[in-house]
Design a protein around this motif. Sequence first.
Motif, PDB file in Angstrom:
ATOM      1  N   SER A   1      22.644 -21.164  49.030  1.00 51.99           N
ATOM      2  CA  SER A   1      21.568 -21.593  50.125  1.00 51.99           C
ATOM      3  C   SER A   1      21.695 -21.166  51.388  1.00 51.99           C
ATOM      4  O   SER A   1      20.775 -20.933  52.079  1.00 51.99           O
ATOM      5  CB  SER A   1      21.554 -23.373  49.961  1.00 51.99           C
ATOM      6  OG  SER A   1      22.861 -23.568  50.533  1.00 51.99           O
ATOM      7  N   TYR A   2      22.935 -20.854  51.715  1.00 48.16           N
ATOM      8  CA  TYR A   2      23.541 -20.164  53.171  1.00 48.16           C
ATOM      9  C   TYR A   2      22.765 -18.834  52.957  1.00 48.16           C
ATOM     10  O   TYR A   2      22.280 -18.462  54.090  1.00 48.16           O
ATOM     11  CB  TYR A   2      25.033 -20.328  53.225  1.00 48.16           C
ATOM     12  CG  TYR A   2      25.402 -19.811  54.679  1.00 48.16           C
ATOM     13  CD1 TYR A   2      24.981 -20.559  55.615  1.00 48.16           C
ATOM     14  CD2 TYR A   2      26.021 -18.738  54.863  1.00 48.16           C
ATOM     15  CE1 TYR A   2      25.298 -20.238  57.047  1.00 48.16           C
ATOM     16  CE2 TYR A   2      26.434 -18.563  56.040  1.00 48.16           C
ATOM     17  CZ  TYR A   2      26.201 -19.127  57.161  1.00 48.16           C
ATOM     18  OH  TYR A   2      26.403 -18.738  58.299  1.00 48.16           O
TER      19      TYR A   2
ATOM     20  N   LYS B   1      31.475 -25.369  54.883  1.00 47.85           N
ATOM     21  CA  LYS B   1      32.325 -26.052  53.904  1.00 47.85           C
ATOM     22  C   LYS B   1      33.372 -26.820  53.997  1.00 47.85           C
ATOM     23  O   LYS B   1      33.557 -27.966  53.244  1.00 47.85           O
ATOM     24  CB  LYS B   1      32.786 -24.821  52.908  1.00 47.85           C
ATOM     25  CG  LYS B   1      31.935 -23.871  52.290  1.00 47.85           C
ATOM     26  CD  LYS B   1      30.924 -24.664  51.464  1.00 47.85           C
ATOM     27  CE  LYS B   1      31.422 -25.085  50.223  1.00 47.85           C
ATOM     28  NZ  LYS B   1      30.265 -25.719  49.239  1.00 47.85           N
TER      29      LYS B   1
ATOM     30  N   GLN C   1      21.439 -32.019  52.512  1.00 43.53           N
ATOM     31  CA  GLN C   1      21.905 -31.126  51.524  1.00 43.53           C
ATOM     32  C   GLN C   1      23.187 -30.696  51.572  1.00 43.53           C
ATOM     33  O   GLN C   1      23.530 -30.267  52.947  1.00 43.53           O
ATOM     34  CB  GLN C   1      20.803 -30.226  51.016  1.00 43.53           C
ATOM     35  CG  GLN C   1      19.506 -30.640  50.756  1.00 43.53           C
ATOM     36  CD  GLN C   1      19.375 -30.955  49.465  1.00 43.53           C
ATOM     37  OE1 GLN C   1      20.059 -30.753  48.542  1.00 43.53           O
ATOM     38  NE2 GLN C   1      18.549 -32.421  49.320  1.00 43.53           N
ATOM     39  N   PRO C   2      23.959 -30.368  50.639  1.00 43.59           N
ATOM     40  CA  PRO C   2      25.181 -29.801  50.797  1.00 43.59           C
ATOM     41  C   PRO C   2      25.095 -28.257  51.033  1.00 43.59           C
ATOM     42  O   PRO C   2      24.159 -27.656  50.428  1.00 43.59           O
ATOM     43  CB  PRO C   2      26.036 -30.238  49.451  1.00 43.59           C
ATOM     44  CG  PRO C   2      25.072 -30.463  48.524  1.00 43.59           C
ATOM     45  CD  PRO C   2      23.944 -31.069  49.195  1.00 43.59           C
TER      46      PRO C   2
ATOM     47  N   THR D   1      25.766 -24.624  49.713  1.00 44.78           N
ATOM     48  CA  THR D   1      26.343 -23.895  48.898  1.00 44.78           C
ATOM     49  C   THR D   1      25.981 -22.379  49.404  1.00 44.78           C
ATOM     50  O   THR D   1      25.514 -21.871  50.386  1.00 44.78           O
ATOM     51  CB  THR D   1      25.539 -23.692  47.483  1.00 44.78           C
ATOM     52  OG1 THR D   1      24.058 -23.544  47.656  1.00 44.78           O
ATOM     53  CG2 THR D   1      25.590 -25.475  47.022  1.00 44.78           C
ATOM     54  N   LEU D   2      26.930 -21.341  48.719  1.00 44.79           N
ATOM     55  CA  LEU D   2      26.657 -19.931  49.188  1.00 44.79           C
ATOM     56  C   LEU D   2      25.304 -19.388  49.087  1.00 44.79           C
ATOM     57  O   LEU D   2      24.832 -18.630  50.028  1.00 44.79           O
ATOM     58  CB  LEU D   2      27.745 -19.158  48.365  1.00 44.79           C
ATOM     59  CG  LEU D   2      27.821 -17.696  48.923  1.00 44.79           C
ATOM     60  CD1 LEU D   2      28.239 -17.285  50.157  1.00 44.79           C
ATOM     61  CD2 LEU D   2      28.820 -16.907  47.832  1.00 44.79           C
TER      62      LEU D   2
END
Length: 164
Positions: free
Chosen positions: A123-124, A82, A117-118, A120-121
């Motif tokens: 996606s992680y 992050k 892609q950023p 995100t919680l």
Amino acid sequence: MPSKNQSILLGGLVVGLLSTSYLGLINMLCCAGVLIGAVVAVWHYTSTYELTIPAGEGATIGALAALIGGLISLVLNFVLMKIGIRHDLVISQFMLERFGEGMPPEQYEQIREQMSQPVTLGSYLKQAWYGAVLIVTAIFGAIGGVLGAVLFKKGGEAPEGAAM
């Protein structure tokens, strides 16, 4: 029976730190970071209480330390991602450079898209392989715990059926 909690937490912290960001690459060497953390947990326990423990007890301590360490590294890696420290991009880039020529074009593009892609919680946490990683981590932690039990014989034997 003395409490194992402090030793397990110490070993978990070692596993977690050695499994975080670029340090996590040490685990590409037969899960060396996990083995080290599990051995540290058993060493701390046997040294603190001057005990010799059976291999099964070492395996339990090592596996629990590894699981706690896996959760610690999960949190630390997410925080680092992050703030922009993306070790996963380095690994993905390495894989594309080494094996990209042999990949089907759609697979190559899919990896490139995922890299952009950023984080995100959601996606992680949805990474399907993380559950398997925790299982492998626990197995290697148990192996490290057995090694620690064999290496660090300190004196009195642990009583049979000792509780955690």
